[in-house]
Design a protein around this motif. Sequence first.
Motif, PDB file in Angstrom:
ATOM      1  N   ALA A 431     112.278  83.929  49.943  1.00 12.67           N
ATOM      2  CA  ALA A 431     113.074  82.784  49.486  1.00 12.67           C
ATOM      3  C   ALA A 431     113.077  82.698  47.969  1.00 12.67           C
ATOM      4  CB  ALA A 431     112.533  81.495  50.082  1.00 12.67           C
ATOM      5  N   LYS A 432     111.973  83.114  47.341  1.00 16.85           N
ATOM      6  CA  LYS A 432     111.885  83.087  45.885  1.00 16.85           C
ATOM      7  C   LYS A 432     112.577  84.280  45.252  1.00 16.85           C
ATOM      8  CE  LYS A 432     110.404  81.916  41.797  1.00 16.85           C
ATOM      9  NZ  LYS A 432     110.887  80.713  41.117  1.00 16.85           N
ATOM     10  N   SER A 433     112.332  85.462  45.806  1.00  9.51           N
ATOM     11  CA  SER A 433     112.795  86.678  45.143  1.00  9.51           C
ATOM     12  C   SER A 433     114.226  87.046  45.482  1.00  9.51           C
ATOM     13  CB  SER A 433     111.880  87.855  45.503  1.00  9.51           C
ATOM     14  OG  SER A 433     111.920  88.100  46.897  1.00  9.51           O
ATOM     15  N   ARG A 434     114.650  86.785  46.713  1.00 17.06           N
ATOM     16  CA  ARG A 434     115.998  87.225  47.118  1.00 17.06           C
ATOM     17  C   ARG A 434     116.420  86.443  48.354  1.00 17.06           C
ATOM     18  NH1 ARG A 434     118.082  91.560  50.145  1.00 17.06           N
ATOM     19  NH2 ARG A 434     115.968  92.182  50.736  1.00 17.06           N
ATOM     20  N   VAL A 435     116.904  85.219  48.119  1.00 17.82           N
ATOM     21  CA  VAL A 435     117.235  84.349  49.248  1.00 17.82           C
ATOM     22  C   VAL A 435     118.280  84.983  50.154  1.00 17.82           C
ATOM     23  CG1 VAL A 435     119.026  83.037  48.029  1.00 17.82           C
ATOM     24  CG2 VAL A 435     117.761  81.961  49.911  1.00 17.82           C
ATOM     25  N   GLY A 436     119.161  85.815  49.584  1.00 15.68           N
ATOM     26  CA  GLY A 436     120.164  86.495  50.400  1.00 15.68           C
ATOM     27  C   GLY A 436     119.557  87.413  51.438  1.00 15.68           C
ATOM     28  N   GLY A 437     118.308  87.871  51.185  1.00 13.37           N
ATOM     29  CA  GLY A 437     117.624  88.717  52.153  1.00 13.37           C
ATOM     30  C   GLY A 437     117.330  87.996  53.454  1.00 13.37           C
ATOM     31  N   LEU A 438     117.280  86.667  53.412  1.00 17.31           N
ATOM     32  CA  LEU A 438     117.061  85.879  54.620  1.00 17.31           C
ATOM     33  C   LEU A 438     118.323  85.799  55.474  1.00 17.31           C
ATOM     34  CD1 LEU A 438     115.024  83.011  52.936  1.00 17.31           C
ATOM     35  CD2 LEU A 438     114.105  84.718  54.512  1.00 17.31           C
ATOM     36  N   TRP A 439     119.447  86.221  54.910  1.00 17.13           N
ATOM     37  CA  TRP A 439     120.740  86.143  55.607  1.00 17.13           C
ATOM     38  C   TRP A 439     121.330  87.508  55.923  1.00 17.13           C
ATOM     39  CZ3 TRP A 439     122.663  82.862  50.949  1.00 17.13           C
ATOM     40  CH2 TRP A 439     122.158  81.551  51.029  1.00 17.13           C
ATOM     41  N   GLU A 440     120.585  88.578  55.674  1.00 15.41           N
ATOM     42  CA  GLU A 440     121.181  89.914  55.769  1.00 15.41           C
ATOM     43  C   GLU A 440     121.791  90.183  57.137  1.00 15.41           C
ATOM     44  OE1 GLU A 440     119.013  92.603  52.359  1.00 15.41           O
ATOM     45  OE2 GLU A 440     118.207  92.644  54.388  1.00 15.41           O
ATOM     46  N   SER A 441     121.205  89.641  58.177  1.00 14.70           N
ATOM     47  CA  SER A 441     121.802  89.730  59.508  1.00 14.70           C
ATOM     48  C   SER A 441     121.626  88.394  60.203  1.00 14.70           C
ATOM     49  CB  SER A 441     121.146  90.832  60.341  1.00 14.70           C
ATOM     50  OG  SER A 441     121.629  90.771  61.682  1.00 14.70           O
ATOM     51  N   THR A 442     122.729  87.822  60.663  1.00 16.62           N
ATOM     52  CA  THR A 442     122.645  86.541  61.370  1.00 16.62           C
ATOM     53  C   THR A 442     122.293  86.734  62.840  1.00 16.62           C
ATOM     54  OG1 THR A 442     125.036  86.606  61.790  1.00 16.62           O
ATOM     55  CG2 THR A 442     124.290  85.433  59.815  1.00 16.62           C
ATOM     56  N   GLU A 443     122.033  87.979  63.236  1.00 16.78           N
ATOM     57  CA  GLU A 443     121.729  88.277  64.634  1.00 16.78           C
ATOM     58  C   GLU A 443     120.237  88.489  64.888  1.00 16.78           C
ATOM     59  OE1 GLU A 443     124.139  88.054  66.822  1.00 16.78           O
ATOM     60  OE2 GLU A 443     125.532  87.638  65.177  1.00 16.78           O
ATOM     61  N   LYS A 444     119.426  88.554  63.840  1.00 18.46           N
ATOM     62  CA  LYS A 444     118.006  88.878  64.036  1.00 18.46           C
ATOM     63  C   LYS A 444     117.161  88.215  62.955  1.00 18.46           C
ATOM     64  CE  LYS A 444     118.473  93.223  61.457  1.00 18.46           C
ATOM     65  NZ  LYS A 444     118.368  94.703  61.518  1.00 18.46           N
ATOM     66  N   PRO A 445     115.818  88.280  63.081  1.00 15.44           N
ATOM     67  CA  PRO A 445     114.943  87.723  62.040  1.00 15.44           C
ATOM     68  C   PRO A 445     115.173  88.448  60.714  1.00 15.44           C
ATOM     69  CG  PRO A 445     113.710  88.132  64.060  1.00 15.44           C
ATOM     70  CD  PRO A 445     115.059  88.802  64.225  1.00 15.44           C
ATOM     71  N   PRO A 446     114.909  87.790  59.589  1.00 11.43           N
ATOM     72  CA  PRO A 446     114.329  86.446  59.504  1.00 11.43           C
ATOM     73  C   PRO A 446     115.327  85.306  59.697  1.00 11.43           C
ATOM     74  CG  PRO A 446     114.649  87.340  57.313  1.00 11.43           C
ATOM     75  CD  PRO A 446     115.006  88.446  58.259  1.00 11.43           C
ATOM     76  N   TYR A 447     116.618  85.604  59.687  1.00  8.57           N
ATOM     77  CA  TYR A 447     117.601  84.525  59.809  1.00  8.57           C
ATOM     78  C   TYR A 447     117.412  83.737  61.092  1.00  8.57           C
ATOM     79  CZ  TYR A 447     122.008  82.031  60.256  1.00  8.57           C
ATOM     80  OH  TYR A 447     122.942  81.033  60.411  1.00  8.57           O
ATOM     81  N   ARG A 448     117.264  84.426  62.227  1.00  8.48           N
ATOM     82  CA  ARG A 448     117.143  83.749  63.518  1.00  8.48           C
ATOM     83  C   ARG A 448     115.818  82.989  63.643  1.00  8.48           C
ATOM     84  NH1 ARG A 448     121.474  81.982  64.894  1.00  8.48           N
ATOM     85  NH2 ARG A 448     123.108  83.461  65.406  1.00  8.48           N
ATOM     86  N   THR A 449     114.828  83.372  62.850  1.00  7.73           N
ATOM     87  CA  THR A 449     113.580  82.620  62.829  1.00  7.73           C
ATOM     88  C   THR A 449     113.806  81.230  62.236  1.00  7.73           C
ATOM     89  OG1 THR A 449     112.331  84.679  62.540  1.00  7.73           O
ATOM     90  CG2 THR A 449     111.195  82.627  61.969  1.00  7.73           C
ATOM     91  N   LEU A 450     114.700  81.174  61.251  1.00  5.34           N
ATOM     92  CA  LEU A 450     114.969  79.914  60.550  1.00  5.34           C
ATOM     93  C   LEU A 450     116.045  79.082  61.224  1.00  5.34           C
ATOM     94  CD1 LEU A 450     114.957  81.255  56.867  1.00  5.34           C
ATOM     95  CD2 LEU A 450     113.026  80.474  58.250  1.00  5.34           C
ATOM     96  N   PHE A 451     117.080  79.743  61.703  1.00  2.92           N
ATOM     97  CA  PHE A 451     118.220  79.031  62.304  1.00  2.92           C
ATOM     98  C   PHE A 451     118.415  79.503  63.740  1.00  2.92           C
ATOM     99  CE2 PHE A 451     119.143  79.055  57.715  1.00  2.92           C
ATOM    100  CZ  PHE A 451     119.294  77.690  57.500  1.00  2.92           C
ATOM    101  N   ASN A 452     118.072  78.641  64.668  1.00  2.00           N
ATOM    102  CA  ASN A 452     118.207  78.932  66.092  1.00  2.00           C
ATOM    103  C   ASN A 452     118.404  77.607  66.821  1.00  2.00           C
ATOM    104  OD1 ASN A 452     115.437  77.874  66.923  1.00  2.00           O
ATOM    105  ND2 ASN A 452     114.866  79.456  65.417  1.00  2.00           N
ATOM    106  N   PRO A 453     118.717  77.620  68.110  1.00  2.00           N
ATOM    107  CA  PRO A 453     118.992  76.369  68.828  1.00  2.00           C
ATOM    108  C   PRO A 453     117.847  75.364  68.801  1.00  2.00           C
ATOM    109  CG  PRO A 453     119.796  78.235  70.080  1.00  2.00           C
ATOM    110  CD  PRO A 453     119.024  78.799  68.940  1.00  2.00           C
TER     111      PRO A 453
END
Length: 567
Positions: A431-453
């Motif tokens: 989140a500090k170094s490259r927030v875009g890295g948290l969004w690289e794939s909306t189908e798997k972690p880390p994105y799905r770890t943060l945003f899920n039902p």
Amino acid sequence: MPTGTGGGMKKLWVRHIKDALHTGFEEHIDLSDYEKAPASVREKAFLSRALAALTVQRFTELSAREAAAAVVDGTGDNGIDAIAIDSQQRKVIVVQSKWDGSGDGSLGLGDSRNFAAGFKDLLDTKFDRFNSRLRAHEEKITAALDDIDVTFILVVATTGVTELAGPSSAVFEDLLEEMNETQDVVSMEVLGLNDFHSFISEGLGGSRIDFNAQLGNWGTVSEPYEAYYGVVSAADIAGWYDRFGDRLFSQNIRKALGNTGVNESVAQTLLKDPQHFWYFNNGVTALCESVKKTPRGAATRTFGDFALTGVSIVNGAQTVASINQAAHKGENGLDEALVWVRFINLEGCPEGFATDVTRATNTQNTVETRDFVALDPEQDRLRTELALSLKKTYSIKRGEKTPSPEHGCTVVDATVALACANREPSLAVLAKSRVGGLWESTEKPPYRTLFNPGVGPYRVWRCVEVMREVDSTLEELKRQLEGRARSICLQGNRLVLHLVFRELDLQRIDDAEFDWTLELKRVPSLAKRALEALTSSVEEVHPGSYLTSLFKNRTKCRDLVQRVRAE
């Protein structure tokens, strides 16, 4: 310097550069500290400082007056002769210059060590170790150092040779290895007699660039202004740069900038996936004083031969330089890789059109990973639930109005806050170094770890509230700190936030009936305590580390969290 160039030619080139420095900087270089010095000493000081200013111009679009103002050479300069900040490109150019009248000199070991040590002091904001010339830029330098994404170009500038002796080279190799531990934030350039002679030749209006180019699968636009487009082999592009160098970019807003992340990506695509290069790269746009189709290939659009005069590449400088760099490394794929190219004919174009094209092609919006996040249905769900449950606005897409802090937040706010609330410290580091890295794939972690039902509006909003309270507390504390302690407060802010979350009761964060204000009241004292403990651990375990790199290192940050929590 071309191989075999004799001493006579070197001296001639040194004189050319000397004359150019006087012409360009005589009125701008500050020599007030040399008023009583002999003429020969004063002259050498002028040439060294003017060379530093010219170096600044090599990497920026500054005027002679502005470049001269970037010179900080003098007693107590701590090894740094000039420093320039390109806020638009988020780059800091740091220069050490040495005037050498023979054309044969190089940077000595002592100067190399001084330059490296001075750069480290600069990163640690130890401004008391610098003279008043550099301290006059303290506010801008501090703002640049506060930017987690800023990169540095260290430049050794001399009118001698570009090959550093082994011990001097080792100083900079060790420095780069230390600074670039997690990602490339510092690059190194050594400019010598040949580089500066070429640069002043360009600046003094070097010969017009004319050449023939073959376009594959070409097409044309005739209205309102004439242009031709098609594909060119990467090997041909490399040849253009071999012939003309940076003169190709005479009208570009920036020249080729060395080994940037973008340039490395270009080279990697050429190496690993040359047949897809056309699809992955934006290509090259060139302005031409005239474009003439030659008879060769006239009967087909498969290829066309074009005579180009007065060529200037206004977009794609990094692509061209990177392709050439790959070619000189002997990498395969240049013949397979095709580059999209546009040649715009300026004949018949209105005044100012060339400038408009240059500006527009260098500032058009690009697709970012955030744009793909906006397509995720979970984001629409959160927008609706935040509005219905908490009467808060949730801004997802770029370009949407950012809500005021009391009325809502953005998807960036939510991503950073949720990442730091996660028990895995590596997400806070990302989140500090490259927030875009948290969004690289909306189908798997880390994105799905943060945003899920399972992630609801109360968790999102309350995490954002904690983040804002921690940021506010750290902003207050920052004013009381200096040096490395201040840098840890700035660069380690997301690790502090993570540590605060670890102390809060998150078990009931999704409970609408839970009085979250009780937890929020604890945040300022928790943040202060976390910062003190983090600072102590950093100084104990990593006393000499470059802090920006340290807080991008997942393993070291995980260890720091464990140490702080064990206390």
